[in-house]
Design an enzyme around this catalytic site. Structure first.
Site, PDB file in Angstrom:
ATOM      1  N   GLY A   3       0.970  -1.093  -0.044  1.00 57.35           N
ATOM      2  CA  GLY A   3       0.201   0.006   0.268  1.00 57.35           C
ATOM      3  C   GLY A   3       0.882   1.207   0.066  1.00 57.35           C
ATOM      4  N   SER A   4       0.361   2.245   0.328  1.00 53.82           N
ATOM      5  CA  SER A   4       0.802   3.653   0.562  1.00 53.82           C
ATOM      6  C   SER A   4       2.354   3.693   0.930  1.00 53.82           C
ATOM      7  CB  SER A   4      -0.050   4.631   1.158  1.00 53.82           C
ATOM      8  OG  SER A   4      -1.162   4.617   0.607  1.00 53.82           O
ATOM      9  N   THR A   5       2.783   2.896   1.838  1.00 58.62           N
ATOM     10  CA  THR A   5       4.043   3.051   2.343  1.00 58.62           C
ATOM     11  C   THR A   5       5.072   2.916   1.223  1.00 58.62           C
ATOM     12  OG1 THR A   5       4.079   0.488   2.528  1.00 58.62           O
ATOM     13  CG2 THR A   5       4.009   2.055   4.622  1.00 58.62           C
TER      14      THR A   5
END
Lengths: 684, 367
Positions: A289-291
């Site tokens: 995801g956004s990491t």
């Protein structure tokens, strides 16, 4: 008459002599064949035949954590055995044995009457009983020392350490990986049997030449405990399926803690299901995801395709890429690169990625260690997957920017973040710091291993500055902020693929927070991943508090002295929990409160981001002589913010115009760039 | 003649030295092969050594005595010897006298010792054949006088032995008879006829008895069932193989530790193979070969036909036993319960073999 006189007799006698010589010659040739040509073969068969070995479970080395506390150790216990065929008076022997052992004489006799050469009478008895048995001096009965594996920490680091089977053989985790090294002398009884299977010779226990070694780990049992406890509480709180928490020293790659929930107790590992034994932090791959925006950002800055201030249109939360619609959780218009990361805009990330190009992004992800094993000395590590450019369609190319369409393990993610924290160097993670032999001598020591430089120190510092914004006001992870310390990190909320529908699920998420603290001289990289939380799935909300709890506790435990913005951290943290998108007015209020707090505490406030007039006014009010340097907004001050005002007479403040060229200089200041970026954003 | 000696002359060292060497080595190996089992079963590891040493002394005494007795004496004792042998062989079947070991009654119990009548029978047969063949002269070529009487006498012995049952010794006697008759001048077609006739009998004898058939199969392919019928021979192989070139060293045999059945009797040569290696085995074979060649030479050099046949008969009996025993332990011949002269534990065999050597020495000294 003499034999000599009969010629035919002589001939016949010669023939007889030849017959015997030929016969003996054949025997000699046969002996040559058996003893020289087939020697090795026959000898090996012979050995198998007459030597029977009974192996006694070996001793085993201890596993220590970094402070020298035992995580796994062997406790010595005694076991009583017998050679039934060597016991003449079985009835009397059984009676005496049973009395000493507190057993039923009939059951002992039954064992002694078995048609076997070796039987265990009773295993793992207390030493007092063993001494009693030895005092009896019974023929054909012996006592041997056995060991039993004991994990005093129970669940502590259980997934990392693993466990051993009944004969002390390593079955999981480090116990299995380092089985050969931990395993001590194998004591064996060598027995020989005759043709009728009767035993006629049994040796005393003979130790093998093998040496036992101890392991010393990089794990800190207290941090490990804290990580497990905080993670477990969070997983229970939000009704999640599982969770990981990894704490790594970013400078060396030492793993300080690796917590996995659900937990298990290795002392009774059979009570758990095999999937509960799995060290998910390395064996489970998921879409991060956004990491991943962190690494996109680092790559783009390193390649100079964007600056933190470069702006992108985030299309009010909806954007079409090929046949796929990408959405943001909030509607944004124009956002700078730092804002895209801080607010975690997927559309913004896609646009940055498009400017960088998938080929370059792919190269950087590989350099950060994605799609390959980290090389940690644990078994079962998976490598994850990043789609190579030649097999990536337009949608894949876009979604990787926010961590979809690729997989990674928690450890990979933590190590990639560590590379940002330590100034751009990817380190190999490790848990075994040294192998020590029985005399205490270090046989093998692990040194930190630098894998490669991923980005320059300057780029890493720029990224770090932006990541500090994530836990600040307006960021996605204020719950992760830690009072008194500067925290850099990134949240991630990834949808899971539903295996039934093969599309992204709207109910199942992976919530992550990965970050480090203190941001300017990182001591700890902490990753928290929570699998399928119920309710609010956001990484900041779900995983952030665990980061804060573990980080705060560990920093205190490691006696890392807090940076001075203690009050600010406290305030910022509190307000952000309740108010996720602070208004500009609120920011102004906060700034003044913060400064006032500093002043109240007799400390030098932070001037960064202020204009020269304001700085001069403030300095005057504090009775300080302000020495301004340069023009524009304050970026640096000497002494540093938070220094005690007492005995202070002057403060040197450096100013820089808020332009692209000066980002780097600004990033050296404490809050400069973030505020500058914030202002630019507000103007839009 | 190699050595011209007087009537009461000295010893033929070409016979005496190998015999002493073989007997000495035999004593050592009997001790090595038997000490473990003796210690465990009897409680005295020297049990077999002590007894074998005693037999050895008796045997050497007998040898010296025989060396000094003119061999013509035996020709006068032929019939008493034959009768005594038959009586003793028959006594084996009388309950109370026969000493059964492993299903076969081959021993007569005399106090603490047991006596093996077949050993005496072999000796009497040697003397009888020498006496009879030398007396018949050219009549040997006639079937009724040259073959039939000898066949009948030997047949009775062989039959009594088969009944014990001891097919091995019976077959040895049969082979020995063929060799001696061959030397004695019997026509080749008579011999051929004998062989053709005895072949089916032997086959029938083997076929009839289960264990003989098994032994045959074990001989054909011992590795098929190394834990069952091939057990003995396989462990004998293993002993030889473990020995290698230089051997495991005296006393270090592992196979003697109950793996080799009859390690101190029938399979003592396997223990020699394991402990002394190919080197020791070669030396033993060469010593026996030397002895046999020397014995034949004595037969060739003898002054009269009788002593010549006697020497030849004794040498062939010894040589055949050596060949068959070695052949068996090395898997060249099917397993037979036969001893190795001078090596295998057993009083009757040792004493009578040494007595035979004494006669050879006597004949050699008068040549």
């Amino acid at each position: 008459m003499k034999v000599k006189e009969k010629k035919w007799i002589r001939v016949r006698i010669y023939l007889v002599a030849i017959f015997f010589l030929l016969g003996l010659g054949t025997v000699l040739a046969r002996a040559y064949q058996l003893q020289i040509l087939e020697r090795a073969h026959l000898r090996s068969i012979a050995r198998q035949g007459y030597v029977g070995v009974i192996k006694l479970p070996p001793q085993r080395g201890t596993i220590y954590e970094r402070e020298g506390h035992e995580l796994a150790l062997s406790v010595e216990v005694a076991s009583v055995y017998a050679h039934p065929k060597r016991i003449e008076k079985k009835g009397i022997t059984a009676k005496k044995l049973a009395k000493a052992l507190g057993e039923n004489p009939d059951s002992v006799l039954k064992l002694l009457n078995r048609r076997r050469s070796f039987v265990w009478i009773k295993r793992r008895i207390p030493p007092g009983r063993a001494r009693k048995v030895m005092a009896l001096g019974l023929q054909g009965v012996g006592v041997t020392k056995e060991t039993r594996r004991f994990y005093p920490g129970k669940e502590i680091a259980a997934h990392l350490i693993g466990f051993v089977g009944t004969d002390n053989q390593g079955l999981e985790g480090l116990e299995r990986k380092y089985d050969e090294i931990l395993r001590g002398s194998q004591y064996s009884l060598i027995q020989m049997r005759d043709a009728l299977g009767r035993l006629f010779s049994v040796s005393r226990p003979i130790p093998s030449g093998h040496r036992m070694h101890d392991l010393r780990l990089t794990i800190d049992k207290d941090i490990q405990y804290k990580a497990q406890q905080a993670l477990k509480a969070a997983v229970e709180r939000c009704g999640a399926k599982a969770g990981h928490c990894i704490v790594v020293d970013p400078m060396t790659g030492e793993i300080l803690a690796m917590a996995v929930v659900p937990e298990f107790n290795p002392n009774s590992f059979l009570d758990y299901k095999p999937y509960q034994w799995r060290n998910r932090a390395i064996t489970d791959c998921y879409e991060p995801g956004s990491t991943m925006k962190v690494f996109l950002l680092a790559a783009s800055l390193e390649e100079n395709v964007v600056s933190p201030l470069t702006r992108f249109d985030c299309e009010q939360g909806m954007c079409q890429v090929a046949d796929h619609v990408i959405r943001d959780t909030h509607r944004y218009g124009l956002l700078s690169v730092s804002e895209i990361v801080v607010r975690s805009s997927n559309i913004g990330a896609v646009k940055i990625a498009q400017r960088l190009g998938y080929e370059r992004l792919y190269d950087y992800l590989k350099k950060f260690g994605f799609g390959q094993k980290t090389g940690v000395e644990l078994i079962g590590e998976r490598s994850g997957f990043v789609r190579p450019p030649d097999r990536a369609g337009p949608v894949d190319r876009a979604t990787v920017a926010f961590g979809q369409g690729m997989t990674a393990t928690s450890l990979q993610l933590a190590m990639a973040m560590a590379a940002i924290a330590n100034g751009g160097r990817l380190m190999r993670p490790y848990v075994v710091s040294s192998i020590v032999d029985e005399s205490g001598k270090v046989v093998d020591k692990t040194y930190p291993k630098f894998v490669r430089r991923v980005v320059s120190a300057q780029t890493a510092a720029k990224v770090s500055r932006i990541l500090e914004g994530v836990v600040g006001e307006g960021g996605t992870g204020p719950q992760a902020s830690i009072r008194g310390f500067r925290v850099a990190g990134k949240t991630g909320t990834a949808q899971k693929v539903d295996p039934r529908t093969r599309t992204y699920s709207n109910t199942k998420h992976v919530a992550t927070f990965v970050g480090y603290v203190p941001a300017d001289r990182p001591k700890l990289v902490i990753l928290v991943m929570i699998d399928e939380p119920k309710g609010i799935p956001y990484g900041g909300v779900v995983a952030g508090p665990v980061f804060r709890e573990v980080g705060q506790w560990s920093l205190n435990y490691l006696r890392v002295s807090p940076q001075i913005r203690m009050a600010e951290g406290l305030e910022a943290g509190k307000e952000n929990v309740t108010q996720r998108t602070p208004k500009p007015s609120a920011r102004a209020v906060k700034r003044s409160t913060r400064s006032k707090l500093h002043v109240k505490m007799g400390l030098l406030p932070d001037f960064s981001g202020l204009g020269m007039r304001e700085v001069l006014c403030k300095g005057k009010s504090l009775g300080l002589k302000v020495v301004p340097k340069g023009t524009g907004l304050a970026v640096h001050q000497e002494p540093r913010p938070g220094s005690p005002l007492r005995n202070m007479t002057k403060v040197i403040v450096r100013f820089r115009p808020p332009t692209y060229q000066n980002t780097e200089a600004m990033s050296q200041g404490s809050m400069g760039k973030e505020d500058a970026a914030g202002r630019l954003a507000q103007r839009n | 003649m190699a050595l011209k000696q007087s009537e009461t002359g000295g010893y033929d060292y070409f016979i005496l030295v190998p015999v002493i060497a073989l007997v000495g080595l035999g004593l050592v190996l009997v001790y090595s092969a038997s000490s473990h089992s003796a210690a465990l079963r009897i409680g005295d590891s020297y049990f077999y050594l002590k007894r074998q040493a005693l037999f050895c002394l008796i045997g050497l005494g007998g040898m010296i005595m025989a060396k000094n007795i003119p061999c013509a004496v035996y020709s006068k004792l032929v019939y008493p010897l034959l009768v005594a042998s038959v009586v003793l062989l028959v006594l084996l079947f009388v309950p109370g006298f026969g000493h059964k070991v492993g299903g076969a009654s081959r021993w007569l119990k005399v106090g603490a010792f047991s006596f093996q009548p077949s050993e005496l029978a072999k000796f009497s047969l040697v003397v009888y054949m020498a006496y009879s063949m030398s007396k018949k002269g050219s009549n040997m070529e006639v079937f009724s006088t040259g073959v039939l009487p000898h066949l009948l006498v030997a047949g009775v012995f062989m039959l009594l032995m088969i009944l014990q049952p001891d097919l091995g010794t019976a077959l040895i006697i049969g082979c020995w008879l063929l060799i001696v008759l061959f030397v004695g001048g019997v026509r080749l077609r008579h011999l051929l006829g004998l062989i053709l006739l005895s072949g089916p009998i032997v086959l029938w004898l083997v076929w009839r008895v289960d264990y003989r058939l098994k032994r045959w199969w074990a001989f054909i392919n011992p590795w098929d069932d190394p834990r069952g019928i091939g057990f003995q021979i396989v462990h004998s192989f293993l002993a030889f193989g473990s020995g290698g070139v230089f051997g495991a060293g005296l006393g270090n045999s592992k196979q003697k530790l109950f793996y080799l059945p009859e390690a101190h009797t029938d399979f003592v040569f396997s223990v020699a193979g394991e402990e002394l290696g190919f080197l020791g085995v070669s030396i033993i074979i060469i010593l026996f070969g030397f002895l046999i060649v020397r014995g034949i030479k004595v037969a060739l050099g003898s002054r009269e036909l009788y002593s010549s046949y006697l020497a030849l008969g004794l040498t062939c009996m010894l040589g055949l036993q050596v060949l068959v025993n070695m052949g068996v332990v090395m898997g060249l011949l099917p397993t037979k319960g036969l001893t190795l002269p001078f090596f295998s534990y057993g009083g009757s065999s040792l004493v009578l073999n040494l007595l035979g050597i004494g006669i050879l020495l006597n004949i050699s000294s008068r040549a």
